[in-house]
Scaffold this motif. Structure first.
Motif, mmCIF file in Angstrom:
data_model
loop_
_atom_site.group_PDB
_atom_site.id
_atom_site.type_symbol
_atom_site.label_atom_id
_atom_site.label_comp_id
_atom_site.label_asym_id
_atom_site.label_seq_id
_atom_site.Cartn_x
_atom_site.Cartn_y
_atom_site.Cartn_z
ATOM 1 N N LEU A 1 -1.951 -20.053 4.883
ATOM 2 C CA LEU A 1 -1.723 -18.640 4.593
ATOM 3 C C LEU A 1 -2.825 -17.774 5.185
ATOM 4 C CD1 LEU A 1 0.084 -16.621 3.050
ATOM 5 C CD2 LEU A 1 -1.476 -16.920 1.116
ATOM 6 N N ILE A 2 -4.060 -18.208 5.046
ATOM 7 C CA ILE A 2 -5.186 -17.440 5.588
ATOM 8 C C ILE A 2 -5.123 -17.391 7.113
ATOM 9 C CG2 ILE A 2 -7.695 -17.444 5.894
ATOM 10 C CD1 ILE A 2 -7.898 -18.487 3.008
ATOM 11 N N THR A 3 -4.898 -18.528 7.766
ATOM 12 C CA THR A 3 -4.828 -18.522 9.233
ATOM 13 C C THR A 3 -3.619 -17.757 9.735
ATOM 14 O OG1 THR A 3 -3.682 -20.650 9.217
ATOM 15 C CG2 THR A 3 -6.077 -20.683 9.499
ATOM 16 N N SER A 4 -2.534 -17.789 8.999
ATOM 17 C CA SER A 4 -1.350 -17.037 9.392
ATOM 18 C C SER A 4 -1.603 -15.543 9.314
ATOM 19 C CB SER A 4 -0.176 -17.427 8.497
ATOM 20 O OG SER A 4 0.874 -16.527 8.621
ATOM 21 N N SER A 5 -2.291 -15.103 8.280
ATOM 22 C CA SER A 5 -2.546 -13.667 8.141
ATOM 23 C C SER A 5 -3.606 -13.197 9.129
ATOM 24 C CB SER A 5 -2.959 -13.341 6.704
ATOM 25 O OG SER A 5 -4.167 -13.990 6.391
#
Length: 117
Positions: free
Chosen positions: A20-24
């Protein structure tokens, strides 16, 4: 058993959090002019990417692949020469080459080898 479930849940939660963090973080803006401009290719990215190609080029490529496979079938004939009789070798290799030449003549007669018409 409970310890294993807690460890698996923790790994799953941590993996989902990292994704989720890398996607955002990696969200790219499509409005950036430099990123949507063509890069040393000369094609306009706003138009269709489906460019028609020559059917004759496709036929030449298919013929090349067919003859390339046939060449790979001819190479073991050299090894077979050592173990077989000379008369049988000449008959088999001549028959195989005759079939190749017959296929080449057929393609030439059909006009598949002529590039410009």
């Amino acid at each position: 058993m409970i310890l294993l479930t807690i460890a698996a849940s923790t790994c799953l939660l941590l993996s989902m959090l990292i994704m989720l963090i890398t996607s955002s973080i990696s969200k790219k803006t499509s409005q950036d002019r430099e990123k949507i401009s063509p890069f040393e290719c000369g094609f306009d990215p706003k138009t269709s990417s489906r460019i028609p190609f020559s059917l004759q080029f496709f036929l030449i490529a298919v013929i090349f692949l067919i003859f390339d496979v046939e060449i790979t079938l001819l190479i073991p004939l050299i090894i077979i020469l050592k173990t077989s009789k000379t008369k049988e070798f000449i008959i088999i290799s001549s028959f195989f080459i005759f079939i190749l030449l017959l296929g080449l003549y057929h393609e030439w007669n059909q006009g598949a080898l002529e590039w410009a018409t």
